[in-house]
Scaffold this motif. Structure first.
Motif, short mmCIF file in Angstrom:
data_model
loop_
_atom_site.label_atom_id
_atom_site.label_comp_id
_atom_site.label_asym_id
_atom_site.label_seq_id
_atom_site.Cartn_x
_atom_site.Cartn_y
_atom_site.Cartn_z
N LYS A 1 15.56 11.91 -18.31
CA LYS A 1 16.01 12.28 -16.97
C LYS A 1 14.95 13.12 -16.25
O LYS A 1 15.25 13.98 -15.44
N VAL A 2 13.70 12.84 -16.57
CA VAL A 2 12.57 13.60 -16.03
C VAL A 2 12.04 12.92 -14.77
O VAL A 2 11.65 11.76 -14.81
N PRO A 3 12.01 13.63 -13.65
CA PRO A 3 11.42 13.03 -12.45
C PRO A 3 9.92 12.84 -12.63
O PRO A 3 9.25 13.70 -13.20
N GLN A 4 9.42 11.71 -12.18
CA GLN A 4 7.99 11.42 -12.30
C GLN A 4 7.29 11.44 -10.94
O GLN A 4 6.15 11.89 -10.84
N GLN A 5 7.99 10.93 -9.91
CA GLN A 5 7.41 10.86 -8.58
C GLN A 5 8.39 11.39 -7.55
O GLN A 5 9.61 11.27 -7.72
N VAL A 6 7.86 11.97 -6.49
CA VAL A 6 8.70 12.50 -5.41
C VAL A 6 9.56 11.37 -4.86
O VAL A 6 9.06 10.29 -4.56
N TYR B 1 3.63 19.06 -16.89
CA TYR B 1 4.95 18.44 -16.94
C TYR B 1 5.91 19.27 -16.09
O TYR B 1 5.74 20.47 -15.91
N PRO B 2 6.96 18.61 -15.52
CA PRO B 2 7.90 19.32 -14.66
C PRO B 2 8.97 20.06 -15.46
O PRO B 2 9.38 19.60 -16.53
N VAL B 3 9.40 21.18 -14.93
CA VAL B 3 10.51 21.95 -15.51
C VAL B 3 11.49 22.30 -14.39
O VAL B 3 11.13 22.35 -13.22
N LEU B 4 12.74 22.54 -14.79
CA LEU B 4 13.83 22.81 -13.85
C LEU B 4 14.31 24.24 -14.01
O LEU B 4 14.41 24.75 -15.14
N SER B 5 14.63 24.88 -12.88
CA SER B 5 15.17 26.25 -12.98
C SER B 5 16.62 26.18 -13.46
O SER B 5 17.39 25.32 -13.05
N VAL B 6 16.98 27.07 -14.35
CA VAL B 6 18.33 27.13 -14.89
C VAL B 6 19.27 27.61 -13.79
O VAL B 6 19.02 28.64 -13.16
N GLY B 7 20.32 26.84 -13.54
CA GLY B 7 21.33 27.23 -12.56
C GLY B 7 20.94 26.96 -11.11
O GLY B 7 21.66 27.33 -10.20
N GLY B 8 19.82 26.31 -10.86
CA GLY B 8 19.40 26.01 -9.49
C GLY B 8 18.63 24.70 -9.45
O GLY B 8 18.44 24.03 -10.46
N THR B 9 18.18 24.35 -8.26
CA THR B 9 17.46 23.08 -8.10
C THR B 9 15.95 23.27 -7.99
O THR B 9 15.23 22.31 -7.74
N GLY B 10 15.48 24.49 -8.21
CA GLY B 10 14.05 24.73 -8.15
C GLY B 10 13.33 24.08 -9.32
O GLY B 10 13.92 23.83 -10.37
N SER B 11 12.08 23.79 -9.12
CA SER B 11 11.29 23.20 -10.20
C SER B 11 9.88 23.75 -10.16
O SER B 11 9.48 24.40 -9.19
N PHE C 1 0.81 -1.21 0.00
CA PHE C 1 0.00 0.00 0.00
C PHE C 1 0.85 1.26 0.00
O PHE C 1 0.44 2.29 0.50
N GLU C 2 2.06 1.19 -0.57
CA GLU C 2 2.95 2.34 -0.58
C GLU C 2 2.37 3.45 -1.46
O GLU C 2 1.95 3.20 -2.58
N TYR C 3 2.36 4.66 -0.95
CA TYR C 3 1.85 5.81 -1.68
C TYR C 3 3.02 6.58 -2.25
O TYR C 3 3.98 6.88 -1.55
N ARG C 4 2.98 6.90 -3.53
CA ARG C 4 4.00 7.73 -4.17
C ARG C 4 3.32 8.94 -4.77
O ARG C 4 2.37 8.82 -5.53
N GLU C 5 3.83 10.10 -4.43
CA GLU C 5 3.25 11.35 -4.93
C GLU C 5 3.87 11.74 -6.26
O GLU C 5 5.09 11.76 -6.42
N ASP C 6 3.04 12.04 -7.23
CA ASP C 6 3.53 12.49 -8.53
C ASP C 6 4.15 13.88 -8.42
O ASP C 6 3.72 14.70 -7.61
N ILE C 7 5.16 14.13 -9.23
CA ILE C 7 5.81 15.44 -9.26
C ILE C 7 4.81 16.50 -9.71
O ILE C 7 4.71 17.57 -9.12
N CYS C 8 4.07 16.22 -10.78
CA CYS C 8 3.08 17.16 -11.29
C CYS C 8 1.72 16.48 -11.42
O CYS C 8 1.64 15.25 -11.45
N SER C 9 0.70 17.27 -11.52
CA SER C 9 -0.65 16.74 -11.72
C SER C 9 -0.84 16.31 -13.16
O SER C 9 -0.06 16.68 -14.05
#
Length: 108
Positions: A77-82, A47-57, A35-43
């Motif tokens: 190399k796209v993250p799908q789940q937290v 789709y997820p995007v990365l900040s240039v020069g930092g780790t923000g998304s 019953f492990e719950y995995r949270e998606d990065i985006c709804s």
């Protein structure tokens, strides 16, 4: 009110109790691993995007370009789940202004 000894109700109650006890034992032994719950990065629809020069998304609606200062993750190399492999990877890496993968400046 006392039920007669041959009443089906006590047997039904024992059956329900046995089923519940069995379910509790299975959950205790497996640690609820199924019953492990995995949270998606985006709804859905984003789709997820990365900040240039930092780790923000951020998450961007499908069909829209990333906002200024953000880029799409490199293909494959796209993250799908937290907490997945790529989510953890991008905690310490980023893309520079030329699109090269580099160590994140704030990675420690």
């Amino acid at each position: 009110m006392t039920l007669p000894a041959n009443s089906p109700r006590p047997a039904k109650h024992r059956l329900v109790a046995a089923v519940l006890a069995s379910a509790a034992a299975v959950m205790a032994l497996t640690g609820c691993a199924g019953f492990e719950y995995r949270e998606d990065i985006c709804s859905s629809g984003e789709y997820p995007v990365l900040s240039v020069g930092g780790t923000g998304s951020a998450c961007v609606p499908d069909g829209q370009e990333p906002p200024v200062g953000f880029v799409r993750y490199p293909q494959g190399k796209v993250p799908q789940q937290v907490g997945d492999t790529w989510d953890v990877y991008w905690d310490t890496h980023t893309l520079d202004k030329d699109g090269h993968v580099v160590d994140a400046p704030d990675a420690g």
